[in-house]
Write an enzyme that holds these catalytic residues in place. Structure first.
Site: not given
Length: 385
Positions: A264, A354, A356
């Site tokens: 990001c 992202h 995760e």
């Protein structure tokens, strides 16, 4: 921001955009006034993770899903220690949460943390307006003695813009801390916190990585004091054009040839470190359903996003930089925005989204494995040398 919390659901509220468009509704969360950049998120779930994502600092988030709050708020899913959005806009808030994990309502949590919101708004019309006109400054005003429309609009237009905002140090940790590896420790990573989410070091710890999370102000000496096998640059808020310190730090890491991974904001920092520019997207990518193609494999991933800026790098060629050749490794299939960079002559890569994905798809989880493989390869080459 001024807030109160009594009887919010019966209190009138007004949302005012900087171009003069006005939406009326009811107070949701705290009562008062707040300002920020109006953006919309397309996720149908994961509102707790969205609210606590530091990348949303100084933004008023409009939820495109019409029904919000139906699972309440629990004590496990937050991505940081507090809510970071400056305001919250929903159409139809749940009256009663329905989840065995819920500890309180979303309305109660917003009020407790002083977050001014508005409900009963036609979020479809508001989202269409932002798509056509672009993200812009906004104010939410609630209470029984609201200012007149002219006064509210003037206050919105006096609020700071996101372009030129240097925010990462405002959300990052002030003190370094360690997230220990799960099971056998295999690697040590220095993670520069520009607004890191809690799930990110956890995903690395799952892979046997001991993560040293460092403040955004960390120096190159701070990074290498932990003897890292790799360096990570996190997500975060603000305009990457202002992030001169992280850019200089990343260049120092690249010069040493340490394996590097950025996500990001970290992707934008890598872009600047390599000599590319960045620019503000019209309304950004926010949600958990963005299609991205990994050009190294041809695979299409459904991914979680939260960014309003992007890297200006050529999609159709390999570029020469002070640190060797670089290619665009990932691209958004909706609009061809650069979603990842990969150096061909040094062990470094980044993605704009992202991986995760605590409240979303896990298609991109392999990127943490890619980072682990990169550190393993460099370590083995160093041992042979």
């Amino acid at each position: 921001m001024t807030t109160s919390t009594r009887g919010a659901t019966r209190v009138p509220a007004v949302l005012v955009l900087e171009d003069g468009r006005i939406f009326r509704g009811r107070a949701y969360g705290a009562v008062g006034e707040t300002f920020g950049e109006a953006v919309f998120s397309t996720g149908m779930t994961g509102y707790q993770e969205t609210l606590t994502d530091p990348s949303y600092h100084r933004q008023v988030v409009v939820m495109t899903a019409p029904h919000v709050g139906n699972t309440g708020v629990n004590d496990e899913d937050a991505e940081s220690a507090r809510i970071w959005v400056s305001g919250y806009v929903v159409r139809d808030p749940a009256r009663v949460p329905s989840s065995w994990r819920s500890r309180r309502t979303l309305d109660e949590e917003l009020a407790a943390q002083g977050v001014v919101g508005i409900s009963g708004v036609d979020t479809r019309a508001l989202t269409r307006h932002l798509r056509e006109r672009g993200a812009m400054r906004v104010g939410i005003f609630s209470g029984n003695a609201l200012p007149d429309e002219g006064t509210m609009l003037a206050e919105v237009r006096q609020a700071p813009e996101m372009t030129g905002a240097d925010l990462s140090a405002e959300v990052a940790t002030k003190e370094a801390y360690v997230v220990p590896a799960q099971g056998e420790k295999k690697f040590t990573v220095a993670a520069v916190d520009l607004g890191i989410k809690g799930m990110t070091p956890y995903r690395m710890a799952e892979r046997g990585i001991e993560v040293h999370v460092l403040p955004a102000t960390a120096t190159v000496d701070d990074v290498y004091a932990v003897n890292p096998d790799g360096v990570f640059f996190s997500n975060g808020p603000g305009d990457p054009a202002t992030a001169d310190h992280p850019v200089a730090l990343m260049r120092a890491v690249l010069e040493r040839g340490t394996p590097l991974f950025g996500i990001c904001f970290g992707n934008q920092i890598l872009g600047r470190a390599l000599g590319f520019g960045t620019y503000k997207l019209k309304y950004g990518h926010r949600g958990i359903n963005q299609p991205v193609q990994d050009r190294t494999t041809g695979k299409v991933e459904v991914t979680a996003h939260n960014h309003g800026f992007a890297v200006d790098a050529p999609l159709d060629k390999v570029s020469d930089t002070p640190f060797g050749r670089v290619e665009v490794s990932h691209v958004c299939l909706n609009d061809n925005v650069v979603e990842g960079l990969r150096l061909l002559d040094r062990p470094a890569f980044s993605v704009q989204y992202h991986p995760e994905a605590a409240a979303g798809p896990h298609d991109a989880a392999y990127l943490f494995d890619r980072f682990t493989s990169l550190m393993s390869t460099v370590l083995m080459e160093g041992q042979r040398a």
